[in-house]
Design an enzyme around this catalytic site. Sequence first.
Site, PDB file in Angstrom:
ATOM      1  N   LEU A 133      23.344 -10.857  21.942  1.00  0.00           N
ATOM      2  CA  LEU A 133      24.164 -11.915  22.515  1.00  0.00           C
ATOM      3  C   LEU A 133      23.778 -12.174  23.971  1.00  0.00           C
ATOM      4  O   LEU A 133      23.473 -13.300  24.347  1.00  0.00           O
ATOM      5  CB  LEU A 133      25.644 -11.545  22.412  1.00  0.00           C
ATOM      6  CG  LEU A 133      26.641 -12.536  23.028  1.00  0.00           C
ATOM      7  CD1 LEU A 133      26.571 -13.894  22.330  1.00  0.00           C
ATOM      8  CD2 LEU A 133      28.069 -11.980  22.943  1.00  0.00           C
ATOM      9  N   PRO A 136      19.246 -12.804  30.103  1.00  0.00           N
ATOM     10  CA  PRO A 136      19.044 -12.444  31.508  1.00  0.00           C
ATOM     11  C   PRO A 136      19.993 -13.156  32.475  1.00  0.00           C
ATOM     12  O   PRO A 136      20.396 -12.583  33.487  1.00  0.00           O
ATOM     13  CB  PRO A 136      17.586 -12.843  31.763  1.00  0.00           C
ATOM     14  CG  PRO A 136      16.922 -12.713  30.429  1.00  0.00           C
ATOM     15  CD  PRO A 136      17.966 -13.140  29.433  1.00  0.00           C
ATOM     16  N   SER A 140      28.491 -11.905  30.948  1.00  0.00           N
ATOM     17  CA  SER A 140      29.901 -12.153  30.640  1.00  0.00           C
ATOM     18  C   SER A 140      30.135 -13.584  30.164  1.00  0.00           C
ATOM     19  O   SER A 140      31.016 -13.837  29.350  1.00  0.00           O
ATOM     20  CB  SER A 140      30.763 -11.865  31.877  1.00  0.00           C
ATOM     21  OG  SER A 140      30.672 -10.500  32.233  1.00  0.00           O
ATOM     22  N   ILE A 165      19.585  -5.180  25.295  1.00  0.00           N
ATOM     23  CA  ILE A 165      19.766  -4.967  23.867  1.00  0.00           C
ATOM     24  C   ILE A 165      19.563  -3.483  23.530  1.00  0.00           C
ATOM     25  O   ILE A 165      18.453  -2.954  23.645  1.00  0.00           O
ATOM     26  CB  ILE A 165      18.787  -5.840  23.050  1.00  0.00           C
ATOM     27  CG1 ILE A 165      18.929  -7.317  23.457  1.00  0.00           C
ATOM     28  CG2 ILE A 165      19.021  -5.638  21.564  1.00  0.00           C
ATOM     29  CD1 ILE A 165      20.325  -7.857  23.337  1.00  0.00           C
ATOM     30  N   GLY A 347      28.663  22.831  43.145  1.00  0.00           N
ATOM     31  CA  GLY A 347      27.225  22.591  43.282  1.00  0.00           C
ATOM     32  C   GLY A 347      26.506  22.609  41.949  1.00  0.00           C
ATOM     33  O   GLY A 347      25.561  21.843  41.728  1.00  0.00           O
ATOM     34  N   GLU A 370      29.687  -4.303  26.239  1.00  0.00           N
ATOM     35  CA  GLU A 370      30.618  -5.005  25.334  1.00  0.00           C
ATOM     36  C   GLU A 370      31.805  -5.601  26.080  1.00  0.00           C
ATOM     37  O   GLU A 370      32.950  -5.538  25.633  1.00  0.00           O
ATOM     38  CB  GLU A 370      31.065  -4.067  24.210  1.00  0.00           C
ATOM     39  CG  GLU A 370      29.849  -3.576  23.433  1.00  0.00           C
ATOM     40  CD  GLU A 370      30.148  -3.204  22.012  1.00  0.00           C
ATOM     41  OE1 GLU A 370      31.203  -3.576  21.500  1.00  0.00           O
ATOM     42  OE2 GLU A 370      29.298  -2.542  21.393  1.00  0.00           O
TER      43      GLU A 370
END
Length: 390
Positions: A133, A136, A140, A165, A347, A370
């Site tokens: 879906l 680049p 959202s 992906i 540590g 997602e």
Amino acid sequence: MPDRAPQPVDRQLPTEEARDLISLVRDIAQQEIVPRAAEEEDAGRFPRELFTLLSRSGLLGLPYDSEHGGGDQPYEVYLQVLEELAAARLTVGLGVSVHSLASYALAAYGTKEQQVEHLPAMLGGGMLGAYCLSEPHSGSDAAALRTKAVRDGDAWVITGTKAWITHGGIADFYTVMARTGEEGPRGITAFLVPGDAPGLSAAPPEKKMGMKGSPTAQVHFDGVRVLDDRRIGEEGQGLAIALTALESGRLGIAACAIGLAQAALDEALSYATERRQFGKPIADFQGLRFMLADMATQIEAGRALYLAAARLRDAGRPFARQAAMAKLHCTDTAMRVTTDAVQILGGYGYTADFPAERYMREAKVLQIVEGTNQIQRMVIARHLVGPEGR
């Protein structure tokens, strides 16, 4: 040092079959996943043979119909399986969740003929899926995607690039959302694309903060030709299919987050009871005991939240708001708990000799995938007060 086997969680499972299923998953986790998790994550190695084993064991199609090779399990059970797998190794739990997400479109919107032809191999035939879906420039804002599918006789020609992906470059099939019409949400259509389709290629995997064993890559579609019988649903229905799939997928991420948080708590508890300072175990110090109590409480609350949403889904009732709440709370919990686990180990927690630092690095991505947690807050608010700009 190698990872510890996850401590058994006292689960309220609905059937004897579900209890046997969880027992099987725990055996696989202890024998096949945990012993190699740290080494393979450090080497950035994806355990493809393990996913073949999970497929043969019936664990890649649990929430789907047995008619097509699934496991007929309710989401209430499936999500607890994911939690167990993620507690053993997040790459595995998340991988199963992504595969289920990639299978959803065909299982829910495909024709009977498509389901008979493809689902048995997808759910139980050793195949691995990916969900395409994001791009680049559009994460959202999914409706802004630019990958195009152009009609050519009885086929479609897909051109564009998908980004972020999971399983990019190694998947056997890709559920792809592409633009077939007008700009905006109504011009997007879903397709089932074979992983070996001519013109399909993947960029080198991203160099990530965590989950190095899970390949995440851009996937390029250079004139990839798929027949119309691989179109899923109606033309223009793709975004609705994608977003509906994500409602269930968010529950998968929530369960994985709780599994990771539980693994971090188990590590912190083990260390705190063994490590001695000032003549006694550090678990005897009140400040640290309060940290452990808060961690356990947040995990239990998250588990209850994702299971409540799953039961709504299983009952056929609306669950989108609860899924967003579960994804938001559980992934924020994973980030807090893993950070606190590093602090408890001091540590040692900051070194790669213990898994706590890996858990902390892995937790971050769960707040992003997602739908970022900012998007989840938007979804929840829309259910509470309506859309913005009324």
